[in-house]
Motif scaffolding. Structure first.
Motif, PDB file in Angstrom:
ATOM      1  N   GLY A  41     -30.853  17.642  -3.149  1.00 19.52           N
ATOM      2  CA  GLY A  41     -30.355  16.316  -2.444  1.00 19.52           C
ATOM      3  C   GLY A  41     -31.324  16.003  -1.538  1.00 19.52           C
ATOM      4  O   GLY A  41     -31.406  14.564  -1.641  1.00 19.52           O
ATOM      5  N   GLN A  42     -32.241  16.499  -1.089  1.00 15.68           N
ATOM      6  CA  GLN A  42     -33.292  16.051  -0.193  1.00 15.68           C
ATOM      7  C   GLN A  42     -34.286  15.148  -1.150  1.00 15.68           C
ATOM      8  O   GLN A  42     -34.650  14.000  -0.937  1.00 15.68           O
ATOM      9  CB  GLN A  42     -34.062  16.813   0.546  1.00 15.68           C
ATOM     10  N   LYS A  43     -34.569  15.591  -2.442  1.00 19.58           N
ATOM     11  CA  LYS A  43     -35.347  14.873  -3.434  1.00 19.58           C
ATOM     12  C   LYS A  43     -34.824  13.651  -3.556  1.00 19.58           C
ATOM     13  O   LYS A  43     -35.432  12.595  -4.001  1.00 19.58           O
ATOM     14  CB  LYS A  43     -35.587  15.758  -4.487  1.00 19.58           C
ATOM     15  N   GLY A  44     -33.384  13.593  -4.219  1.00 18.88           N
ATOM     16  CA  GLY A  44     -32.687  12.423  -4.480  1.00 18.88           C
ATOM     17  C   GLY A  44     -32.781  11.417  -3.254  1.00 18.88           C
ATOM     18  O   GLY A  44     -32.855  10.224  -3.391  1.00 18.88           O
ATOM     19  N   GLY A  45     -32.399  11.812  -1.914  1.00 17.47           N
ATOM     20  CA  GLY A  45     -32.504  11.097  -0.936  1.00 17.47           C
ATOM     21  C   GLY A  45     -33.720  10.276  -0.542  1.00 17.47           C
ATOM     22  O   GLY A  45     -33.970   9.295  -0.337  1.00 17.47           O
ATOM     23  N   ASN A  46     -34.798  11.136  -0.861  1.00 19.22           N
ATOM     24  CA  ASN A  46     -36.144  10.651  -0.669  1.00 19.22           C
ATOM     25  C   ASN A  46     -36.328   9.457  -1.498  1.00 19.22           C
ATOM     26  O   ASN A  46     -36.876   8.464  -1.281  1.00 19.22           O
ATOM     27  CB  ASN A  46     -37.047  11.617  -0.584  1.00 19.22           C
ATOM     28  N   LYS A  47     -36.287   9.571  -2.628  1.00 19.56           N
ATOM     29  CA  LYS A  47     -36.446   8.742  -3.841  1.00 19.56           C
ATOM     30  C   LYS A  47     -35.517   7.417  -3.404  1.00 19.56           C
ATOM     31  O   LYS A  47     -36.052   6.335  -3.695  1.00 19.56           O
ATOM     32  CB  LYS A  47     -35.992   9.192  -5.321  1.00 19.56           C
ATOM     33  N   THR A  48     -34.168   7.629  -3.124  1.00 26.41           N
ATOM     34  CA  THR A  48     -33.393   6.433  -2.783  1.00 26.41           C
ATOM     35  C   THR A  48     -33.896   5.827  -1.627  1.00 26.41           C
ATOM     36  O   THR A  48     -34.104   4.481  -1.766  1.00 26.41           O
ATOM     37  CB  THR A  48     -32.026   6.866  -2.541  1.00 26.41           C
ATOM     38  N   ALA A  49     -34.486   6.408  -0.508  1.00 31.76           N
ATOM     39  CA  ALA A  49     -35.134   5.854   0.558  1.00 31.76           C
ATOM     40  C   ALA A  49     -36.471   5.036  -0.097  1.00 31.76           C
ATOM     41  O   ALA A  49     -36.678   3.872   0.608  1.00 31.76           O
ATOM     42  CB  ALA A  49     -35.440   6.617   1.548  1.00 31.76           C
ATOM     43  N   ARG A  50     -36.769   5.443  -0.812  1.00 34.00           N
ATOM     44  CA  ARG A  50     -38.281   4.522  -1.384  1.00 34.00           C
ATOM     45  C   ARG A  50     -37.884   3.294  -2.012  1.00 34.00           C
ATOM     46  O   ARG A  50     -38.535   2.480  -2.104  1.00 34.00           O
ATOM     47  CB  ARG A  50     -39.221   5.464  -2.196  1.00 34.00           C
ATOM     48  N   ASN A  51     -36.787   3.543  -2.826  1.00 33.94           N
ATOM     49  CA  ASN A  51     -36.221   2.326  -3.597  1.00 33.94           C
ATOM     50  C   ASN A  51     -35.336   1.219  -3.162  1.00 33.94           C
ATOM     51  O   ASN A  51     -35.196   0.199  -3.490  1.00 33.94           O
ATOM     52  CB  ASN A  51     -35.478   2.762  -4.831  1.00 33.94           C
ATOM     53  N   HIS A  52     -34.943   1.559  -1.847  1.00 38.22           N
ATOM     54  CA  HIS A  52     -33.980   0.669  -0.997  1.00 38.22           C
ATOM     55  C   HIS A  52     -34.498   0.244   0.302  1.00 38.22           C
ATOM     56  O   HIS A  52     -35.266   1.043   0.997  1.00 38.22           O
ATOM     57  CB  HIS A  52     -32.655   1.232  -1.167  1.00 38.22           C
ATOM     58  N   ASP A  53     -33.989  -0.954   0.630  1.00 41.54           N
ATOM     59  CA  ASP A  53     -34.391  -1.296   2.099  1.00 41.54           C
ATOM     60  C   ASP A  53     -33.121  -1.052   3.030  1.00 41.54           C
ATOM     61  O   ASP A  53     -32.168  -0.899   2.592  1.00 41.54           O
ATOM     62  CB  ASP A  53     -34.792  -2.771   1.859  1.00 41.54           C
ATOM     63  N   LYS A  54     -33.230  -1.735   4.297  1.00 47.98           N
ATOM     64  CA  LYS A  54     -32.527  -1.618   5.444  1.00 47.98           C
ATOM     65  C   LYS A  54     -31.067  -2.249   4.859  1.00 47.98           C
ATOM     66  O   LYS A  54     -29.983  -1.752   5.130  1.00 47.98           O
ATOM     67  CB  LYS A  54     -32.852  -2.145   6.549  1.00 47.98           C
ATOM     68  N   GLU A  55     -31.199  -3.230   4.331  1.00 44.36           N
ATOM     69  CA  GLU A  55     -30.147  -4.186   3.839  1.00 44.36           C
ATOM     70  C   GLU A  55     -29.142  -3.245   2.781  1.00 44.36           C
ATOM     71  O   GLU A  55     -27.909  -3.365   3.128  1.00 44.36           O
ATOM     72  CB  GLU A  55     -30.336  -5.522   3.364  1.00 44.36           C
TER      73      GLU A  55
END
Length: 130
Positions: A17-31
């Motif tokens: 879950g942490q790995k997926g969350g980190n990847k999502t955070a890198r790929n998406h912005d605040k909006e």
């Protein structure tokens, strides 16, 4: 379960879950997060009633009060007051004061006002004697 890149052991659910969350955070912005938060909030409000929100609000308040001291509340109250005063004019304060006064007068009797008047008078007398 996914394999851990560091070795051949399986990753825990938490690690995956942490790995997926980190990847999502890198790929998406605040909006992106604002949009999904908005959608989630709307869906939650459609699926739950006022009692649900009162319950989670109470639980959150109790948890917060267990984790923080008076200084924390003074600090956030100060910040909130400063922010509010920057965003609102005198008319705003007059309006909310009037609303608060009306609500208080509906909820309390003459004895209440006598009691707080007495306390205020005693406090003022004590402050003048110092």
């Amino acid at each position: 379960m996914a394999r851990n890149n560091n070795n051949n052991e399986k990753m825990s659910r938490e690690q995956a879950g942490q790995k997926g969350g980190n990847k999502t955070a890198r790929n998406h912005d605040k909006e992106f997060y604002q949009d999904i938060g908005q959608k989630g909030g709307e869906t939650t409000s459609q699926n739950h009633d006022q009692e649900f929100y009162q319950d989670i609000g109470q639980k959150g308040g109790e948890t917060t009060s267990q984790k923080h001291d008076q200084e924390f509340y003074e600090e956030i109250g100060q910040k909130g007051g400063e922010t509010t005063s920057k965003n609102h004019d005198q008319e705003f304060y007059e309006e909310i004061g009037q609303k608060g006064g009306k609500t208080t007068s509906r909820n309390h009797d003459k004895e209440f006002y006598q009691d707080i008047g007495q306390k205020g008078g005693n406090s003022r007398a004590n402050n003048n004697n110092q």
